[in-house]
Design a protein around this motif. Structure first.
Motif, PDB file in Angstrom:
ATOM      1  N   ARG A 153      -8.295   6.781   0.344  1.00 13.99           N
ATOM      2  CA  ARG A 153      -7.935   4.842   1.122  1.00 13.99           C
ATOM      3  C   ARG A 153      -8.493   4.143   0.315  1.00 13.99           C
ATOM      4  O   ARG A 153      -7.883   3.356  -0.440  1.00 13.99           O
ATOM      5  CB  ARG A 153      -8.578   4.956   2.789  1.00 13.99           C
ATOM      6  CG  ARG A 153      -7.786   3.833   2.834  1.00 13.99           C
ATOM      7  CD  ARG A 153      -8.444   3.578   4.258  1.00 13.99           C
ATOM      8  NE  ARG A 153      -9.556   2.763   4.741  1.00 13.99           N
ATOM      9  CZ  ARG A 153     -10.178   1.578   4.338  1.00 13.99           C
ATOM     10  NH1 ARG A 153      -9.427   1.033   3.856  1.00 13.99           N
ATOM     11  NH2 ARG A 153     -11.945   1.329   4.099  1.00 13.99           N
ATOM     12  N   MET A 208      -6.237   4.515  -2.780  1.00 15.81           N
ATOM     13  CA  MET A 208      -5.412   4.191  -2.538  1.00 15.81           C
ATOM     14  C   MET A 208      -5.823   2.121  -2.870  1.00 15.81           C
ATOM     15  O   MET A 208      -4.620   1.472  -3.701  1.00 15.81           O
ATOM     16  CB  MET A 208      -4.632   4.132  -1.268  1.00 15.81           C
ATOM     17  CG  MET A 208      -3.370   3.325  -1.181  1.00 15.81           C
ATOM     18  SD  MET A 208      -2.512   3.675   0.367  1.00 15.81           S
ATOM     19  CE  MET A 208      -3.640   3.395   1.221  1.00 15.81           C
ATOM     20  N   GLY A 248      -4.206  -0.737  -5.565  1.00 17.46           N
ATOM     21  CA  GLY A 248      -3.018  -1.773  -4.635  1.00 17.46           C
ATOM     22  C   GLY A 248      -3.725  -3.273  -4.882  1.00 17.46           C
ATOM     23  O   GLY A 248      -2.806  -3.678  -5.600  1.00 17.46           O
ATOM     24  N   LEU A 296       0.368   4.020  -4.328  1.00 17.43           N
ATOM     25  CA  LEU A 296       1.250   4.757  -3.239  1.00 17.43           C
ATOM     26  C   LEU A 296       1.231   5.796  -2.979  1.00 17.43           C
ATOM     27  O   LEU A 296       1.721   7.344  -2.788  1.00 17.43           O
ATOM     28  CB  LEU A 296       2.675   4.234  -3.642  1.00 17.43           C
ATOM     29  CG  LEU A 296       2.989   2.845  -3.143  1.00 17.43           C
ATOM     30  CD1 LEU A 296       3.498   1.774  -3.456  1.00 17.43           C
ATOM     31  CD2 LEU A 296       2.126   3.102  -1.547  1.00 17.43           C
ATOM     32  N   THR A 351      -1.466   8.254  -3.737  1.00 15.48           N
ATOM     33  CA  THR A 351      -2.106   8.999  -3.875  1.00 15.48           C
ATOM     34  C   THR A 351      -2.319   9.694  -2.533  1.00 15.48           C
ATOM     35  O   THR A 351      -1.516  10.056  -1.367  1.00 15.48           O
ATOM     36  CB  THR A 351      -2.950   7.559  -2.483  1.00 15.48           C
ATOM     37  OG1 THR A 351      -3.519   6.436  -3.545  1.00 15.48           O
ATOM     38  CG2 THR A 351      -4.919   8.207  -2.897  1.00 15.48           C
ATOM     39  N   GLY A 357      -2.675   9.144   1.572  1.00 18.49           N
ATOM     40  CA  GLY A 357      -2.576   7.965   1.511  1.00 18.49           C
ATOM     41  C   GLY A 357      -1.293   7.724   2.645  1.00 18.49           C
ATOM     42  O   GLY A 357      -1.419   6.879   3.300  1.00 18.49           O
ATOM     43  N   ARG A 358      -0.275   8.626   3.136  1.00 17.73           N
ATOM     44  CA  ARG A 358       0.081   8.009   4.642  1.00 17.73           C
ATOM     45  C   ARG A 358      -1.236   8.235   5.620  1.00 17.73           C
ATOM     46  O   ARG A 358      -0.132   8.131   6.783  1.00 17.73           O
ATOM     47  CB  ARG A 358       1.253   9.186   4.736  1.00 17.73           C
ATOM     48  CG  ARG A 358       1.817   9.009   3.674  1.00 17.73           C
ATOM     49  CD  ARG A 358       3.929   9.732   3.851  1.00 17.73           C
ATOM     50  NE  ARG A 358       4.450  10.186   2.817  1.00 17.73           N
ATOM     51  CZ  ARG A 358       5.741  10.013   2.902  1.00 17.73           C
ATOM     52  NH1 ARG A 358       5.965   8.904   4.300  1.00 17.73           N
ATOM     53  NH2 ARG A 358       6.290   9.205   1.765  1.00 17.73           N
ATOM     54  N   TRP A 361      -2.789   6.346   6.241  1.00 17.45           N
ATOM     55  CA  TRP A 361      -3.879   5.025   6.739  1.00 17.45           C
ATOM     56  C   TRP A 361      -2.477   4.362   6.567  1.00 17.45           C
ATOM     57  O   TRP A 361      -1.936   3.552   5.269  1.00 17.45           O
ATOM     58  CB  TRP A 361      -5.002   4.667   5.667  1.00 17.45           C
ATOM     59  CG  TRP A 361      -6.189   5.631   5.481  1.00 17.45           C
ATOM     60  CD1 TRP A 361      -7.090   5.066   7.202  1.00 17.45           C
ATOM     61  CD2 TRP A 361      -6.117   6.858   4.870  1.00 17.45           C
ATOM     62  NE1 TRP A 361      -7.697   6.335   6.689  1.00 17.45           N
ATOM     63  CE2 TRP A 361      -7.775   7.042   5.540  1.00 17.45           C
ATOM     64  CE3 TRP A 361      -5.289   6.964   3.721  1.00 17.45           C
ATOM     65  CZ2 TRP A 361      -7.732   8.275   4.920  1.00 17.45           C
ATOM     66  CZ3 TRP A 361      -6.644   8.404   2.894  1.00 17.45           C
ATOM     67  CH2 TRP A 361      -7.700   8.969   4.062  1.00 17.45           C
ATOM     68  N   ASP A 395      -2.315   0.034   5.682  1.00 16.02           N
ATOM     69  CA  ASP A 395      -3.268  -0.332   4.341  1.00 16.02           C
ATOM     70  C   ASP A 395      -1.975  -0.275   3.807  1.00 16.02           C
ATOM     71  O   ASP A 395      -1.082  -0.570   1.997  1.00 16.02           O
ATOM     72  CB  ASP A 395      -3.763   0.620   3.667  1.00 16.02           C
ATOM     73  CG  ASP A 395      -5.178  -0.055   4.260  1.00 16.02           C
ATOM     74  OD1 ASP A 395      -5.655  -1.208   4.512  1.00 16.02           O
ATOM     75  OD2 ASP A 395      -6.103   0.732   5.273  1.00 16.02           O
ATOM     76  N   ARG A 396      -1.319   1.589   3.539  1.00 22.17           N
ATOM     77  CA  ARG A 396       0.243   1.671   2.678  1.00 22.17           C
ATOM     78  C   ARG A 396       0.441   0.593   2.353  1.00 22.17           C
ATOM     79  O   ARG A 396       1.765   0.524   1.219  1.00 22.17           O
ATOM     80  CB  ARG A 396       0.313   2.717   3.000  1.00 22.17           C
ATOM     81  CG  ARG A 396       0.987   3.667   2.238  1.00 22.17           C
ATOM     82  CD  ARG A 396       1.317   5.270   2.350  1.00 22.17           C
ATOM     83  NE  ARG A 396       2.041   5.823   1.491  1.00 22.17           N
ATOM     84  CZ  ARG A 396       3.524   6.321   1.084  1.00 22.17           C
ATOM     85  NH1 ARG A 396       3.848   5.380   2.071  1.00 22.17           N
ATOM     86  NH2 ARG A 396       3.630   6.590  -0.087  1.00 22.17           N
ATOM     87  N   GLN A 408       3.008  -0.983  -0.008  1.00 25.45           N
ATOM     88  CA  GLN A 408       4.224  -1.047  -0.469  1.00 25.45           C
ATOM     89  C   GLN A 408       5.039  -1.926  -0.218  1.00 25.45           C
ATOM     90  O   GLN A 408       5.901  -3.103  -1.068  1.00 25.45           O
ATOM     91  CB  GLN A 408       5.042   0.140   1.025  1.00 25.45           C
ATOM     92  CG  GLN A 408       5.342   1.200   1.027  1.00 25.45           C
ATOM     93  CD  GLN A 408       5.601   2.165   1.874  1.00 25.45           C
ATOM     94  OE1 GLN A 408       5.301   1.458   3.104  1.00 25.45           O
ATOM     95  NE2 GLN A 408       5.578   3.410   1.696  1.00 25.45           N
ATOM     96  N   TRP A 437      11.303   1.233  -0.521  1.00 25.60           N
ATOM     97  CA  TRP A 437      10.359   0.465  -0.561  1.00 25.60           C
ATOM     98  C   TRP A 437       9.750  -0.701   0.619  1.00 25.60           C
ATOM     99  O   TRP A 437       9.666  -0.273   1.627  1.00 25.60           O
ATOM    100  CB  TRP A 437       9.238  -0.305  -1.602  1.00 25.60           C
ATOM    101  CG  TRP A 437       9.049   1.336  -3.231  1.00 25.60           C
ATOM    102  CD1 TRP A 437       9.431   0.763  -4.345  1.00 25.60           C
ATOM    103  CD2 TRP A 437       9.207   2.246  -3.082  1.00 25.60           C
ATOM    104  NE1 TRP A 437       9.038   2.113  -5.107  1.00 25.60           N
ATOM    105  CE2 TRP A 437       8.247   3.291  -3.837  1.00 25.60           C
ATOM    106  CE3 TRP A 437       7.384   2.655  -2.016  1.00 25.60           C
ATOM    107  CZ2 TRP A 437       7.559   4.048  -4.717  1.00 25.60           C
ATOM    108  CZ3 TRP A 437       7.003   3.807  -2.051  1.00 25.60           C
ATOM    109  CH2 TRP A 437       6.940   4.495  -3.140  1.00 25.60           C
TER     110      TRP A 437
END
Length: 924
Positions: free
Chosen positions: A755, A758, A762, A781, A783, A786-787, A789, A792-793, A797, A815
């Motif tokens: 996290r 990522m 970002g 994206l 990472t 990554g999904r 979190w 945050d993701r 995006q 996105w």
């Protein structure tokens, strides 16, 4: 008719027998429980015996235990007796459940025992036993059962459905037993009617004189035992007056007094010994092989006891016989009896200690010392509640004020640290003799006092100062094996974190430095991974990984909650969730409330970060109820004031968030709780960003961590990295943003967790331009995991989509669409609206609430997918909850939220919906 045991005939109990028949059918097919209640002598035991006979006839295996009113066995004594015949199945259980039973019931050494954990272990045992056919556990006279057994039995009773196992118990109505709880299924036995009473009396005494018969029917008032026993008490000479010596006693309570008084003195002494000892073992208290039978014969002839010569056991005809025997004895006779029992119990040290205590009417240091020794042994076996009772009794019998105070404050420490009873701990400290001088000398006393100050009053600076001085004076301050010192260091660590000021860490660091490489591993882990995560978190990961490998098998809730602390800022909380749920359940079922609340806080943190926001709000509500019930003000601030409001602000409640942040800031200022001030600043920041007010947001977020600085012992700065960089860039402070990115790189934040990797990428993308920014966004994206979190993701995006939109790149739409969908699923309306606005500006007319082509990972969170898969397999909400260590309410709420996402309305459609979800590009 009379049961085989010679119990009260079941006249007029057709309705009750019908209830039993239905109950046994449920036991045989799906599992059930039933609590039979009623007044003394009403026929509970007879109904239970009839139930046992019917169950055996129906092919249900029956295992039973009877309680004794004056049984002084340790905690879970009745449960141990009840489950003893099933012990061969324990070897087939998993390590966690088998180990819990070994600790709780077989006397093995182990961590503090929790009734919830033991309840789950008993359920696992019954599931194993029931695999060979239905089984029924029967517990009679539950009003005399030790409280710990009663709590476990009530816990198990509520969770039997689906096991083909039954629990049938009987308790005296109005006894206050946990088995009288309204959530349990009850059948209350009422007195017999006039006609039924007459039938029962005439069947037993067909030649009773009319006047006596009338008197018996009047005084018995429908009580079966009184109907059968009063004729032995009353005769024609007693008509018109009550029996001598007991004029005011209710009929059922004076049935056995005359017969007991008529016994030889040695027989009465013999009965008193067995009434107080409780096991029924004829050989235990005998002076010779012939003595038991010779002394018991008069009582057996009088219908007071039943003797099984072959088994060497004595059983009182009714609990009221036991009660009357003890009540008729003088205090001196009871003291002598307890002393003799203690002498006979050389091989049962804890029971011996209790009888020694009962034989002591004046303070006695020898007895107090033995009780304290048994307290230590009991605690080592995991029976902390039973051990605490031993220690409290030791304090009462301590002749020296200093020893009494020492034992009292030790008990207060246990109440505060393990059982979570802050109010009782405070009362104990106030009641302790010479507590002022003892409190300044004893580390346990100071620990207990500081727990109260921190958790109830939130007096951070006072608690921190007291504990710092107590550690410095502690004789074992240089001994890494000193258990009290380890507890104190953990507590000082938490106070330093909650204080939120770097200077407060100095005493802790000095204490740890004194211990050198011998510092307790869990103290070292929490220090690095939690206290100073931004600087030392990465270095703690190997130890944390090793600890987490075994956390699901961990039985000590204190260790579980401390391991979870090490996961807060390293984003590893998901690996603790099952263990944390066990801790939470234990708090509801008589375990450690403080640790349960702590586990709820950790679980809420995970839910916030992983987008399980509805579940987070449910857990917050659970935790707040416990906090209010037990006086844990500090945790209620974290739960209701911070985590709850993070979710609500993210969903657009700006006014509520403003009030909460202002109140929290004022509260923190008054108490010196610097971290709570950071909580408030985080709320102010998130609220301002949701409103698009980046100037205000930058002012608040830089009070948590100045731009370009990731100071030591400020781990909460890791939660606002993106907020700071985004606010800086939006207000024209690109230099400050790049300084903060440089600080992240300097401290290798990306190594702490996926996290944070990522988020760091970002942030770097936000502070960059052109193709470099695009590459960094793409890397962020991509990472792995990554999904997990989503908030945050989705923010990254959104930022990437805005960047591409400014560059007139059509790739922005994909996105932005995904970000819009994720924000919509989370309920993050301000961010959803912002993403939808840019999406429309890019020429896309898709409604932000419409889910376009989307993978299963986006539609359902990992937790929701777990629940959905199990529900699709046909498991009930309760069964899913037991698998995933969630409450059945949380499972039901999760399914309720999932159905609209999947476009279904019933559980039957789940399997097909999940299959469609797993097909890539199913809609396109």
């Amino acid at each position: 008719m009379t049961s085989a045991s010679g119990a009260t005939p079941l006249v007029g109990r057709d309705t009750s027998l019908a209830v039993i028949a239905t109950f046994l059918e449920e036991v045989a097919t799906s599992g059930a429980h039933l609590v039979v209640s009623g007044d003394p002598g009403i026929g509970k035991t007879s109904l239970l015996q009839a139930s046992r006979d019917r169950a055996t006839t129906a092919g249900i295996r029956v295992f039973a235990a009877d309680a004794a009113q004056f049984d002084t066995r340790s905690s879970f004594g009745a449960l141990r007796e009840l489950l003893e015949p099933l012990w061969g199945y324990v070897a087939h259980l998993d390590a966690v459940h088998g180990g819990t039973l070994e600790t709780g019931l077989a006397g093995a050494l182990g961590p503090p025992l929790r009734r919830g954990a033991l309840g789950h272990a008993v359920l696992a045992l019954l599931r194993q036993v029931a695999a060979d056919g239905p089984v029924l556990l029967v517990l009679d006279d539950a009003q005399w059962v030790d409280p710990d057994t009663c709590d476990v039995v009530a816990f198990v009773a509520r969770r039997l459905v689906g096991l083909r196992a039954g629990l049938l118990s009987a308790t005296r109505f109005g006894s206050g037993s946990p088995l009288e709880d309204e959530s349990l299924r009850h059948h209350r036995l009422a007195p017999l009617g006039e006609e039924e009473s007459a039938i029962l009396l005439d069947s037993a005494f067909p030649r009773l004189p009319a006047q006596v018969r009338e008197r018996v029917l009047l005084e018995a008032d429908g009580n079966p035992l009184a109907l059968l026993e009063l004729p032995h008490v009353l005769d024609t000479s007693s008509i018109g007056r009550s029996p001598a010596k007991e004029p005011s006693a209710p009929a059922v309570l004076r049935l056995f007094g005359p017969r007991i008084r008529a016994l030889p003195d040695r027989t009465r002494e013999f009965l008193l010994l067995h009434a107080l000892e409780g096991s029924g073992d004829l050989g235990l208290l005998a002076k010779g092989p012939e003595e038991p039978l010779g002394l018991s014969a008069p009582a057996e002839n009088a219908g007071l006891v039943l003797v099984d010569e072959a088994a060497g056991r004595l059983r009182f005809r009714h609990p009221l016989v036991t009660t009357t025997v003890v009540e008729l004895a003088t205090e001196e006779e009871r003291l002598r009896a307890h002393a003799r029992i203690a002498q006979a119990l050389q091989r049962s040290p804890e029971r011996r200690a209790w009888h020694l205590a009962a034989a002591t009417s004046e303070p006695d240091e020898t007895v107090a010392t033995e009780l304290e020794l048994q307290f230590r042994d009991s605690s080592a076996r995991g029976d902390v509640a039973g051990g605490l009772r031993l220690l409290q009794r030791a304090a009462e019998l301590s002749p020296e004020p200093s020893e009494r105070a020492r034992r009292q404050v030790m008990g207060a420490f246990i109440e505060a640290d393990v059982t979570g009873d802050l109010r009782s701990a405070a009362r104990t400290l106030l009641d302790a003799d010479d507590v002022a001088s003892t409190g300044t000398q004893s580390l346990p006393a100071t620990l207990a006092a500081t727990y109260v100050l921190l958790n109830a009053e939130c007096e951070v600076d006072t608690a921190h100062g007291l504990l710092r001085e107590a550690i410095n004076r502690h004789p074992g301050r240089d001994d890494p094996t000193d258990g009290v010192l380890e507890h104190a260091l953990h507590s000082l660590l938490m106070m330093s974190w909650f204080g939120g000021r770097p200077a407060q860490w100095s005493p802790f660091l000095e204490a740890v430095e004194r211990l050198g490489p011998g510092c307790p591993p869990l103290v070292d882990l929490v220090h690095r991974a939690f206290g100073d995560a931004s600087h030392q978190g990465a270095s703690a990961l190997p130890l944390l990984t090793e600890v987490l490998r075994h956390v699901d098998a961990e039985r000590d809730p204190l260790r579980i909650t401390r391991i979870a602390l090490a996961c807060v800022y390293t984003d590893r909380m998901g690996e603790c969730r099952q263990a944390l749920r066990r801790v939470v359940d234990s708090g509801y079922d008589g375990g450690a409330v403080a640790l349960s609340i702590n586990a709820l806080v950790s679980s809420c943190v995970d839910d916030w970060l992983t987008g399980q926001w509805d579940e987070a709000l449910e857990l917050v509500a659970e935790g707040v109820r416990l906090c209010e019930q037990h006086g844990y003000r500090r945790y209620s601030v974290i739960l209701a004031g911070y985590i709850d409001q993070l979710v609500r602000v993210a969903r657009g409640d700006q006014e509520g968030g403003l009030r909460a942040a202002e109140e929290m800031a004022e509260w923190a200022e008054e108490r010196g709780a610097g971290l709570t001030r950071s909580f408030a600043e985080h709320l102010f920041t998130l609220r301002s960003i949701s409103l698009g007010d980046y100037e205000t947001a930058y002012g608040h977020v830089t009070r948590i961590a100045p731009a370009g600085e990731l100071a030591a012992y400020n781990p909460h700065a890791l939660w606002v990295l993106f907020d700071l960089v985004e606010s800086a860039m939006a207000t024209g402070r690109a230099g400050a943003a790049r300084q903060h990115v440089a600080a992240m790189r300097e401290h290798r934040i990306d190594r702490i967790s996926p996290r944070l990797r990522m988020v760091a990428d970002g942030c770097a993308a936000l502070a960059s331009t052109g193709e470099e920014a695009s590459n960094l966004f793409e890397r962020a994206l991509a990472t792995p995991d990554g999904r997990r979190w989503p908030f945050d993701r989705a923010r990254i995006q959104l930022a990437y989509g805005e960047h591409l939109h400014r560059c007139n790149d059509p790739a922005a739409r994909a996105w932005l669409t995904e970000a819009t969908t994720t924000f919509g699923r989370l309920g993050a309306r301000p961010w959803e609206a912002r993403a939808a606005k840019v999406l429309r500006a890019s020429g896309t007319s898709v409604s932000p609430r419409v889910v376009t082509s989307q993978s299963g990972a986006d539609v359902l969170s990992p937790r929701e997918r777990e629940i959905a898969d199990l529900a699709a397999q046909g498991l009930s909400n309760r069964e899913i909850g037991e698998r995933l260590y969630l409450s059945h309410r949380s499972v039901g709420a999760a399914l309720y939220r999932m159905f609209p996402k999947l476009g279904i309305t019933t559980r039957a459609a789940l399997a097909a919906a999940l299959e469609r979800l797993d097909q890539p590009d199913a809609d396109g």
